[in-house]
Structures are given as C-alpha cells and as structure tokens.
Motif scaffolding. Sequence first.
Motif, short mmCIF file in Angstrom:
data_model
loop_
_atom_site.label_atom_id
_atom_site.label_comp_id
_atom_site.label_asym_id
_atom_site.label_seq_id
_atom_site.Cartn_x
_atom_site.Cartn_y
_atom_site.Cartn_z
N MET A 197 0.55 -1.47 0.56
CA MET A 197 0.18 -0.01 0.23
C MET A 197 0.40 1.33 0.21
SD MET A 197 -3.27 0.34 0.09
CE MET A 197 -3.29 1.90 -0.71
N ASN A 198 2.36 1.05 1.04
CA ASN A 198 2.56 2.44 0.72
C ASN A 198 3.50 2.75 -0.65
OD1 ASN A 198 2.36 3.52 3.58
ND2 ASN A 198 4.53 2.23 4.25
N GLU A 199 3.93 1.50 -1.79
CA GLU A 199 4.26 1.50 -2.99
C GLU A 199 3.40 2.05 -3.65
OE1 GLU A 199 7.98 -0.57 -4.54
OE2 GLU A 199 7.21 1.81 -2.90
N ILE A 200 2.34 1.80 -3.72
CA ILE A 200 0.95 1.99 -4.36
C ILE A 200 0.62 4.04 -4.36
CG2 ILE A 200 -1.24 2.35 -4.68
CD1 ILE A 200 -0.20 0.39 -6.28
N ALA A 201 0.75 4.52 -2.81
CA ALA A 201 0.87 5.62 -2.36
C ALA A 201 1.60 6.60 -3.14
CB ALA A 201 0.76 6.14 -0.86
N GLY A 202 2.49 5.98 -2.72
CA GLY A 202 4.01 6.48 -4.13
C GLY A 202 4.32 7.13 -4.78
N LEU A 203 3.51 6.30 -5.96
CA LEU A 203 2.94 5.89 -7.15
C LEU A 203 1.33 6.92 -7.40
CD1 LEU A 203 3.03 4.91 -10.16
CD2 LEU A 203 1.52 3.43 -9.42
N VAL A 260 -2.97 11.33 -8.02
CA VAL A 260 -4.08 10.46 -7.50
C VAL A 260 -3.96 10.60 -6.31
CG1 VAL A 260 -4.70 8.35 -7.35
CG2 VAL A 260 -3.82 9.19 -9.93
N ASP A 261 -5.05 10.34 -6.13
CA ASP A 261 -5.53 10.50 -4.21
C ASP A 261 -5.34 9.50 -3.42
OD1 ASP A 261 -6.46 10.97 -1.18
OD2 ASP A 261 -7.71 12.29 -2.12
N VAL A 262 -4.91 8.53 -2.75
CA VAL A 262 -4.43 6.96 -2.77
C VAL A 262 -5.57 7.10 -1.49
CG1 VAL A 262 -3.49 7.38 -0.53
CG2 VAL A 262 -2.74 5.26 -1.95
N GLU A 263 -6.41 7.81 -1.55
CA GLU A 263 -7.85 7.58 -0.18
C GLU A 263 -8.79 6.57 -1.43
OE1 GLU A 263 -9.73 6.93 2.77
OE2 GLU A 263 -8.02 6.87 2.52
N HIS A 264 -9.26 7.13 -2.22
CA HIS A 264 -10.16 6.92 -3.61
C HIS A 264 -9.20 5.43 -3.74
CE1 HIS A 264 -11.34 10.43 -4.39
NE2 HIS A 264 -12.44 10.65 -3.66
N VAL A 265 -7.88 5.41 -4.37
CA VAL A 265 -7.56 3.67 -4.76
C VAL A 265 -7.92 2.69 -3.01
CG1 VAL A 265 -5.52 2.61 -5.16
CG2 VAL A 265 -5.49 5.16 -6.00
N ARG A 266 -7.64 3.13 -2.05
CA ARG A 266 -7.41 2.51 -1.14
C ARG A 266 -9.52 2.12 -1.23
NH1 ARG A 266 -9.06 2.17 4.47
NH2 ARG A 266 -10.39 4.11 4.49
N GLY A 317 -10.12 -6.95 1.08
CA GLY A 317 -10.85 -6.44 1.90
C GLY A 317 -9.96 -5.05 2.77
N PHE A 318 -10.21 -4.37 3.66
CA PHE A 318 -9.59 -3.09 4.15
C PHE A 318 -8.40 -3.24 5.50
CE2 PHE A 318 -13.54 -1.10 2.77
CZ PHE A 318 -13.84 -0.41 1.67
N GLU A 319 -8.46 -4.62 6.07
CA GLU A 319 -7.53 -4.70 7.79
C GLU A 319 -5.81 -4.45 6.65
OE1 GLU A 319 -8.42 -4.55 10.59
OE2 GLU A 319 -10.30 -4.86 9.65
N TYR A 320 -5.28 -3.49 7.28
CA TYR A 320 -3.64 -3.41 6.44
C TYR A 320 -3.76 -2.66 5.85
CZ TYR A 320 -2.67 -5.54 11.49
OH TYR A 320 -1.94 -5.23 12.44
N LEU A 321 -4.67 -1.71 5.30
CA LEU A 321 -4.84 -1.61 4.03
C LEU A 321 -4.30 0.15 4.03
CD1 LEU A 321 -4.45 -3.07 1.25
CD2 LEU A 321 -6.95 -2.33 0.83
N TYR A 322 -3.91 0.44 5.05
CA TYR A 322 -3.30 1.82 5.11
C TYR A 322 -2.41 2.43 4.85
CZ TYR A 322 -8.41 1.99 7.65
OH TYR A 322 -9.43 1.33 7.66
N PRO A 323 -1.80 3.55 3.86
CA PRO A 323 -0.51 3.88 3.85
C PRO A 323 0.17 4.71 4.89
CG PRO A 323 -2.53 5.12 2.37
CD PRO A 323 -2.62 4.37 3.26
N ILE A 377 -0.10 10.96 3.33
CA ILE A 377 0.94 9.54 2.45
C ILE A 377 0.13 9.43 0.92
CG2 ILE A 377 1.70 7.32 2.72
CD1 ILE A 377 3.25 9.70 4.27
N GLY A 378 0.84 9.83 -0.49
CA GLY A 378 -0.29 9.98 -1.31
C GLY A 378 -1.26 10.86 -1.79
N ARG A 379 -1.31 11.84 0.04
CA ARG A 379 -2.38 12.46 -0.65
C ARG A 379 -2.07 14.16 -0.50
NH1 ARG A 379 -7.46 12.06 2.83
NH2 ARG A 379 -8.64 12.33 1.39
#
Length: 440
Positions: A207-213, A219-225, A235-241, A421-423
């Motif tokens: 998820m941290n790699e996606i936030a860097g991208l 792009v707002d990573v919250e929408h991606v998350r 699922g959402f668990e441990y998916l927070y950058p 982080i990605g925002r």
Amino acid sequence: MKVLVYGSELSAATAAAALAWVGHEVSWLPHAGQPWRMLREADWLRREPQLFEQIEHSRADGHLTLVDSAESVADIDALWLGLSSSQRDDAATLLRHPAVGRKARLVLVNNSTFPVGETEHLERCLGDPHIGVALPDMLEEGRAWTTFTRPTRWLLGCDDADGERQVRELLRAFNRRSEVFQCMPCRDAELTKLAINGMLATRISYMNEIAGLADTLDVDVEHVRQGMGADTRIGFEYLYPGCGFGGPSFSRDLMRLADAQLSSGRASALLDRVMDINEQKKETLFRKLWAHFSGELQGKTVAIWGAAFKPGTVRIDHAPVLTLLEALWAQGVHVKLHDPAAIPALIDTVGERDDLTTFSDDPYRACEGADALMLVTEWKTYWNPDWERLAGTLRAKLILDGRNIYDPDFVASCGLCYRGIGRRADPAPPGAWGSSPQEA
C-alpha cells in the motif's frame, strides 16, 4: 493447576496475572535481567490497561506469588515461557534445573517467539515424559489484557493429545464464548505466527508503494484504498498507507521469517523487498519536507507529534521517528517533539541533545516557533487539532501527515498546506473556491 511463569516480557506478565485471576496457583519468576524490583517500575507495564492492577490484586489474594528462583517451586503442572528471542539459552538452563519437571507429564507452554523448531528443542531439554507445546504470542501491545482474556484465536502447536488437553484446561476460562484454538503441529504453529506478520507487513508495504505512485500521478490514494478494500478478496485490514511500521514484535518476526527462509536455502526476495520498502518509507516525511523547502532546511524548526511505534505504547523499537530524526538532524533541523507516553524511551535511545526539545503535556507547545508539523504516531489526542491555532502558529503553515488521519481539503480550507502519504492539498488562492493540488 500449579503454573510457573518464567520471563519479564509483556506476554509473561499478562499470563501470570490472567491465569491467577481465574484461580490457578501461579508462581512468577521474572528473568534475571529484569527482576520484579525493576519490572514494577517499568512504564510500559504500568501503562497497559488493567494489567498492573490485576497483578497487584492477584498477589494480594494469594493466587500469584513472585519467586526469585526455580528452587522455590515444586510439583508444577505447567511451565509457561514468556521470554525475548535473545533469552533462548536461559530457557534451556531453567528446563534443566532439577527442581523443574519433578511431576510426571509436565506441560511446557512456549509463549515466546523463538525460531521454528525451538519448542521441540526445549522439550528435549526437559526430557521425557514431559510435553512441549507452542502457543505463539498473539498479544496486542496497548490492549494485552483484553487480547489474552477475550481472545479471537490462539495458535496451539502440539504433537501430543495429552498436551492439547492440558492446555485447553489451563485456558478453559478464556475459551467459553467460542472455540478459539487452532490446533496444529508445533512447527506449523511457530511458522504460522511468523507468516501472519509477514503477510501483514507485505500488505502495508504494498500500500505504501501504491501511495508513492499516487503522489507521482497526482492521484488521491484514499480513493484507491477504498476501491481496493471494497473488493471482498482484499478487504480493508492493514491497507492504510503511512510513514512505515515499527515495533519489537513485528520487526523481529519479519527478521525471523527471513532467517528461516535463508537457512532453508530459499532466500526470499519478497521479504527483503518488503523490509526495504518499509525502511525507505520511514524517510517519506523528510523527503516531502525537503521538497517543500527546496532542500533549504538548515536552521529550520520542525514539530513532531508522536514518537511511539504505535498509539497506546511507550515503546519506540524500530519506530519511524528514529529514522526521521536522524535525517532531520543531519540537515541542521531543530526538532520539537511531543508524545504523551514515549518521551522517556526516546531520551534513553537518543540522549539529551541541543537540537531536540521534548514535551509530554501540551502538544501545541511543540508547534511554537516551528516551521512545519509532522504527524508520526496517530495518538487520539492528535486527531482533531485546533486548525486555526496551528495556522497562526506554524511559520510555513505546513502539515505533513504520516498516517493520513486528516482531511486534506479541510486542512487546506483552514489556510494550511497539507502533505500526506499519497494525498495533498494547498490553500485556495484568494477569491477561488476549493484547493489546487500541487505536490511540492
């Protein structure tokens, strides 16, 4: 049952208190490196909700006795090990003590996170006809009492039906709401515990790699998350950058899993990459600060909220703040840091410094005279700050959110520049509506 608990780790303290609480006759032998006279003053123990009070209560009613040697314990039914990974030799030494194992079919409960196969080794040290079972530590620091007394699951590694029966009896009071034991062979349970933390770490790092991208692509990573988490396969668990994970257990288990891979001849490029990504992410807030000020950091003052590796603990083991501090100090930045609990641990680690001022009472004191604010640990006291006050205090009006707990647009509407982080969001220019994204 008569139980001897050996160790000074959180797992040992919690087991001693909880087992005594439900009526077992418990003797607790703290490790020689941290005897009770030191342990009782430990900040982490006193800050664990309910734990210290339960220890004192059980001592008062006679169900829990502090002992200073194995010689004072005889005819125990179970020996519970709650040791750090560096204390494996001490466990073996205790098991060879003539006072241990007098009673036939003693059950050894290994609640320490030792290498895969260590429970079998300890069982051999104890000798026949005694039984060794693996019960990997599943406690959550900051809510250890709750996770022990109201567990969602226990991994029980056992190669003997009688050992499983004895452990079930030992923990029967905590297994009444629903079946919480997942039974399997010893080695399987030991590896499962390591594999769980490896998977969680992999999700975080991915998820941290996606936030860097997302930063790079505007792009707002919250929408991606949210889109990823809504997929039931993910699922959402441990998916927070965020700005990296830390903690003694998580980091230790990852290294233990990597070591197991290496020793088996199957070196893991995936685990190596997960750990590399995490170390890089610990510098994320520093890089955003550097970009915002175009590398001109000498003489700046930065406020940091949070030093502990997670909320609810006093520990800073492998915490992102340590990497961040080194990077800031290398550029001549003065740091004013607030944490409600972890300041003593931080000072023990980095020492008293002219370029570090610490606070544990009012978090806004850390912001006075600061150019920017970095949020590193998401303590609840930081979630709803006085934005107007921060806008009037921070000289550069810069918020660096390492846990993505703030609303970028709302922060920008208060006249502050937000970098997460990605925002990101910037204050709208005079006369304009909304915010204009522009990454520094």
